[in-house]
Scaffold this motif. Structure first.
Motif, short mmCIF file in Angstrom:
data_model
loop_
_atom_site.label_atom_id
_atom_site.label_comp_id
_atom_site.label_asym_id
_atom_site.label_seq_id
_atom_site.Cartn_x
_atom_site.Cartn_y
_atom_site.Cartn_z
N GLU A 43 49.93 -26.26 -0.69
CA GLU A 43 50.88 -24.95 -1.50
C GLU A 43 51.88 -25.41 -2.19
O GLU A 43 52.12 -24.93 -3.41
CB GLU A 43 51.25 -23.73 -0.50
CG GLU A 43 51.86 -22.78 -1.08
CD GLU A 43 52.36 -21.67 0.03
OE1 GLU A 43 52.70 -20.58 -0.48
OE2 GLU A 43 52.33 -21.69 1.05
N LEU A 46 50.25 -27.10 -5.32
CA LEU A 46 49.76 -26.28 -6.41
C LEU A 46 50.71 -25.27 -6.92
O LEU A 46 50.57 -24.75 -7.87
CB LEU A 46 48.53 -25.41 -5.70
CG LEU A 46 47.29 -26.37 -5.31
CD1 LEU A 46 46.18 -25.58 -4.47
CD2 LEU A 46 46.74 -26.83 -6.28
N PRO A 48 51.15 -21.77 -6.44
CA PRO A 48 50.62 -20.71 -7.05
C PRO A 48 51.63 -19.63 -7.41
O PRO A 48 52.61 -19.50 -6.75
CB PRO A 48 49.58 -20.08 -5.89
CG PRO A 48 50.30 -20.70 -4.70
CD PRO A 48 51.14 -21.80 -4.97
N SER A 52 49.17 -13.86 -7.27
CA SER A 52 47.80 -14.56 -7.74
C SER A 52 46.80 -14.59 -6.38
O SER A 52 47.10 -14.53 -5.13
CB SER A 52 48.00 -16.02 -8.23
OG SER A 52 48.37 -16.70 -7.10
N VAL A 53 45.70 -14.83 -6.75
CA VAL A 53 44.57 -15.09 -5.54
C VAL A 53 45.05 -16.12 -4.69
O VAL A 53 44.91 -15.86 -3.49
CB VAL A 53 43.26 -14.90 -6.00
CG1 VAL A 53 42.15 -15.29 -5.09
CG2 VAL A 53 42.95 -13.74 -6.99
N GLU A 54 45.28 -17.21 -5.15
CA GLU A 54 45.77 -18.26 -4.47
C GLU A 54 46.78 -18.19 -3.58
O GLU A 54 46.85 -18.57 -2.43
CB GLU A 54 45.96 -19.49 -5.68
CG GLU A 54 44.79 -20.13 -6.21
CD GLU A 54 44.66 -19.25 -7.56
OE1 GLU A 54 45.37 -18.44 -7.83
OE2 GLU A 54 43.68 -19.76 -8.39
N GLN A 55 47.68 -17.29 -4.10
CA GLN A 55 49.18 -17.00 -3.14
C GLN A 55 48.34 -16.24 -2.03
O GLN A 55 48.96 -16.18 -0.96
CB GLN A 55 49.95 -16.43 -4.07
CG GLN A 55 51.25 -16.06 -3.17
CD GLN A 55 52.13 -17.28 -2.70
OE1 GLN A 55 52.09 -18.43 -3.43
NE2 GLN A 55 52.59 -16.97 -1.86
N ARG A 56 47.38 -15.13 -2.17
CA ARG A 56 47.00 -14.39 -1.06
C ARG A 56 46.38 -15.31 -0.24
O ARG A 56 46.39 -14.98 1.01
CB ARG A 56 46.23 -13.51 -1.89
CG ARG A 56 45.79 -12.27 -0.71
CD ARG A 56 46.60 -11.42 -0.25
NE ARG A 56 46.11 -10.50 0.95
CZ ARG A 56 46.98 -9.92 1.66
NH1 ARG A 56 48.26 -9.93 1.26
NH2 ARG A 56 46.33 -9.11 2.44
N VAL A 57 45.58 -16.26 -0.61
CA VAL A 57 44.90 -17.00 0.42
C VAL A 57 45.86 -17.94 1.11
O VAL A 57 45.43 -17.95 2.32
CB VAL A 57 43.86 -17.82 -0.57
CG1 VAL A 57 43.37 -19.13 0.47
CG2 VAL A 57 42.70 -17.18 -1.00
N PHE A 58 46.89 -18.38 0.53
CA PHE A 58 47.85 -19.12 1.23
C PHE A 58 48.65 -18.42 2.29
O PHE A 58 48.87 -18.63 3.37
CB PHE A 58 48.85 -20.00 0.47
CG PHE A 58 48.23 -21.06 -0.38
CD1 PHE A 58 47.94 -22.07 0.55
CD2 PHE A 58 48.11 -21.15 -1.58
CE1 PHE A 58 47.39 -23.32 -0.03
CE2 PHE A 58 47.55 -22.35 -2.25
CZ PHE A 58 46.98 -23.46 -1.33
#
Length: 189
Positions: A43, A46, A48, A52-58
């Motif tokens: 994290e 990257l 994010p 963002s979608v990436e932030q949600r995944v993290f």
């Protein structure tokens, strides 16, 4: 059964403690500790964007790791709940784990509430401190940590001596060169 106590509850608590202290349980915990560390590293690499979608995944991965830490803390608390929780609160590592887990939970709660606390993710950095717990499993790493720990006082003494020598030279430079180069030697700073 008499070995663990007279009630089913005491037997269950003793079995829970044996399970908590087992190598298999500690290895699963080590996987979560290393996973949390790697998630934080990726994290940070990257970075994010917010929402963002990436932030949600993290965030979801962080939620899983925090949940695992909470479960481990509750199991540890239950396993060491005899004698008024003395076995739990008498170990400094349990206090450390509690602070880390509570700070991780607070970070998750603040994120879910949408509360903007500046640098709230920094609380998650405390979680990285649990990686130190893994050093117990490796003798050579433990020896390295012990050596570094025992070197703290001598290094601080050397730093103090260096600070005194630098201060003496700063005072000397201020007194000798303040007239010729005031832009560099006008005061101690």
């Amino acid at each position: 059964m008499a070995k663990y106590g007279s009630s089913q509850f005491e037997v269950f608590r003793a079995r829970t403690r044996i399970m908590h202290e087992s190598d298999a349980f500690q290895m699963v915990l080590a996987v979560f500790i290393v996973s949390g560390f790697l998630i934080d590293v990726v994290e940070a690499q990257l970075m994010p964007d917010e929402a963002s979608v990436e932030q949600r995944v993290f965030f979801e991965l962080d939620l899983v790791v925090t949940g695992a830490f909470l479960i481990e803390l509750l199991v540890n608390l239950f396993a060491n709940s005899n004698d008024g929780f003395r076995p739990f609160y008498s170990r400094a590592s349990n206090w450390f784990d509690t602070v880390i887990t509570v700070s991780s939970i607070l970070t998750v709660v603040f994120t879910l509430m949408g509360t903007k606390i500046p640098n709230a993710k920094l609380f998650r950095l405390l979680r990285i401190g649990r990686v130190i717990r893994l050093f117990k499993a490796f003798k050579s790493l433990q020896q390295l940590i012990d050596a570094c720990t025992s070197a703290i006082v001598p290094v601080c003494n050397a730093f103090f001596i260096l600070l005194i020598i630098s201060a003496v030279y700063a005072i000397l430079g201020t007194n000798v060169f303040s007239g010729t180069s005031p832009e560099y030697f006008a005061n101690f700073h």
